[in-house]
Design an enzyme around this catalytic site. Structure first.
Site, PDB file in Angstrom:
ATOM      1  N   CYS A 113       3.116 -22.806  -1.885  1.00 36.82           N
ATOM      2  CA  CYS A 113       2.586 -22.154  -0.679  1.00 36.82           C
ATOM      3  C   CYS A 113       2.798 -22.979   0.588  1.00 36.82           C
ATOM      4  O   CYS A 113       2.763 -22.451   1.689  1.00 36.82           O
ATOM      5  CB  CYS A 113       1.094 -21.860  -0.855  1.00 36.82           C
ATOM      6  SG  CYS A 113       0.795 -20.773  -2.254  1.00 36.82           S
ATOM      7  N   HIS A 257      -1.280 -19.744   5.927  1.00 42.43           N
ATOM      8  CA  HIS A 257      -0.731 -19.166   4.706  1.00 42.43           C
ATOM      9  C   HIS A 257      -1.686 -18.060   4.263  1.00 42.43           C
ATOM     10  O   HIS A 257      -2.896 -18.264   4.222  1.00 42.43           O
ATOM     11  CB  HIS A 257      -0.616 -20.250   3.628  1.00 42.43           C
ATOM     12  CG  HIS A 257      -0.454 -19.692   2.260  1.00 42.43           C
ATOM     13  ND1 HIS A 257       0.511 -18.760   1.953  1.00 42.43           N
ATOM     14  CD2 HIS A 257      -1.159 -19.895   1.112  1.00 42.43           C
ATOM     15  CE1 HIS A 257       0.396 -18.439   0.676  1.00 42.43           C
ATOM     16  NE2 HIS A 257      -0.612 -19.110   0.146  1.00 42.43           N
ATOM     17  N   ASN A 287      -0.433 -12.246  -1.399  1.00 41.79           N
ATOM     18  CA  ASN A 287      -0.047 -13.641  -1.153  1.00 41.79           C
ATOM     19  C   ASN A 287       1.413 -13.811  -1.570  1.00 41.79           C
ATOM     20  O   ASN A 287       1.742 -13.704  -2.751  1.00 41.79           O
ATOM     21  CB  ASN A 287      -0.984 -14.533  -1.978  1.00 41.79           C
ATOM     22  CG  ASN A 287      -0.668 -16.017  -1.886  1.00 41.79           C
ATOM     23  OD1 ASN A 287       0.463 -16.405  -1.614  1.00 41.79           O
ATOM     24  ND2 ASN A 287      -1.670 -16.845  -2.135  1.00 41.79           N
TER      25      ASN A 287
END
Ligand code: COA
Length: 330
Positions: A113, A257, A287
């Site tokens: 990430c 993020h 995500n």
């Protein structure tokens, strides 16, 4: 002076929309549970045969056009992905060939990430030293093929989606651009969010027995991830702001993020930022790991949310654990 600006942005999502209701048909879950815990309404999944390099092509075309450049202007490709097309070679090499870039450096980075912010730090350093003028930085992921779409994997499978974002990082003489980047990791938490297989420690690297145990799927300890994310995000944002003599009040837009709406909301409150100062699109895409920040940035640009001289902050947290921030004077 060799400052580094983001001169173009682009993004691409696969067409196939997977709603929470679609997931209800595969596992014991509900749209209400998913929305309440994560803020996600739907995500996108690629069709078979498409990997991150394939997703990155339209995103790159958009970013190059936005920057007013062509493939021949790019001097280095940095490709952030935790879900590469193959074990070897890297997705950057595939993109280099498929889009007809010159025989330039093609670098994959695997920082999950935080991959995009780590990649930005690499691009920043190459520009600052004067080595390159235009660098292509991609964040692209195909997470859907690592999801266990059964009850066993339901706490992880509801969160992740596929997508790609791209930026061009360019040199400028102007007094603006990336001010600093701040990178961190703590491998003590590696098994809290990881994809174990295939592994070069195994002979063979993967077997039917291992697959029956579900060890080739992404595994997440949601509570541990949550607990760490809500402290590391504010810490690394403050570290970046302080290094530049800035405070949260100076931030025009934070693009975190897109991990989970509850995490973002907790970070926003801790930093005392207004709702308008924090960008979110997780409800649409879930995500998308390394792709989430460049996708969000490209959308924010097209929604006219970013103006010259704004202070823009990127911040990430994820598998590793890794966490990072970048402070930009736009
Ligand atoms: N649908 C319905 N119920 C589910 C479910 C799902 N998809 N997944 C898990 N549950 C159940 C659990 O089995 C548990 O049931 P039990 O109480 O009968 O044992 C219950 O819901 C609560 O589970 P728990 O794990 O305590 O939920 P939670 O409140 O921690 O929420 C997450 C789970 C994953 C949403 C949450 O931990 C989270 O947001 N973590 C951070 C994840 C993240 O952001 N990851 C990305 C990092 S880059």
């Amino acid at each position: 002076m060799n400052n580094a600006i983001i001169s173009g942005t682009g993004f691409h999502l696969p067409e196939n929309v997977v709603t929470n209701f679609d997931l209800e048909k595969l596992m014991d879950t509900t749209d209400e549970w998913i929305q309440e815990r994560t803020g996600i309404i739907e995500r996108r999944y690629v069709k078979d045969g498409v990997g991150p390099a394939g997703l990155a092509i339209p995103a790159t075309e958009m970013a190059l056009k936005d920057a007013g450049l062509t493939v021949s202007d790019i001097e280095l490709i940095i490709f952030a992905t935790s879900t590469p097309d193959y074990y070897a070679p890297g997705s950057a090499c595939i993109l280099q060939h498929e889009m007809g870039f010159k025989n330039i450096g093609a670098l994959d980075i695997r920082v999950q990430c935080s991959g995009f912010v780590y990649g930005l730090s690499i691009a920043h350093q190459y520009i600052k030293t004067g080595m390159y003028k235009h660098i292509l930085l991609i964040g692209a992921e195909v997470q859907s093929t690592a999801m266990d779409l059964t009850n066993r994997g339901r706490d992880t499978a509801i969160i992740f989606g596929d997508g790609a974002g791209a930026v061009v990082v360019s040199a400028t003489d102007e007094d603006r651009g990336i001010l600093s980047t701040h990178l961190h990791s703590d491998g003590a938490f590696l098994k809290e969010l990881w994809c174990e297989l295939p592994s070069s420690k195994m002979r063979p690297r993967i077997s039917q027995e291992m697959m029956d145990e579900g060890r080739h799927f992404l595994f997440m300890n949601g509570k541990e991830v949550f607990r760490n994310a809500v402290t590391k995000f504010p810490e690394v944002i403050m570290e970046g702001l302080s290094a530049n003599g800035l405070t949260p009040e100076d931030v025009n837009l934070l693009i975190p993020h897109q991990a989970n709406t509850r995490i973002t909301e907790m970070v926003r409150r801790r930093m005392k930022l207004s709702e308008e100062a924090v960008y979110s699109n997780i409800h649409k895409y879930g995500n998308t790991t390394a792709a989430s920040i460049p996708i969000a940035l490209a959308e924010a640009m097209r929604e006219d949310l970013i103006n010259p001289n704004d202070i823009i902050v990127f911040a990430s947290f994820g598998s590793g654990f890794t966490w990072a921030s970048a402070i930009i004077k736009w």
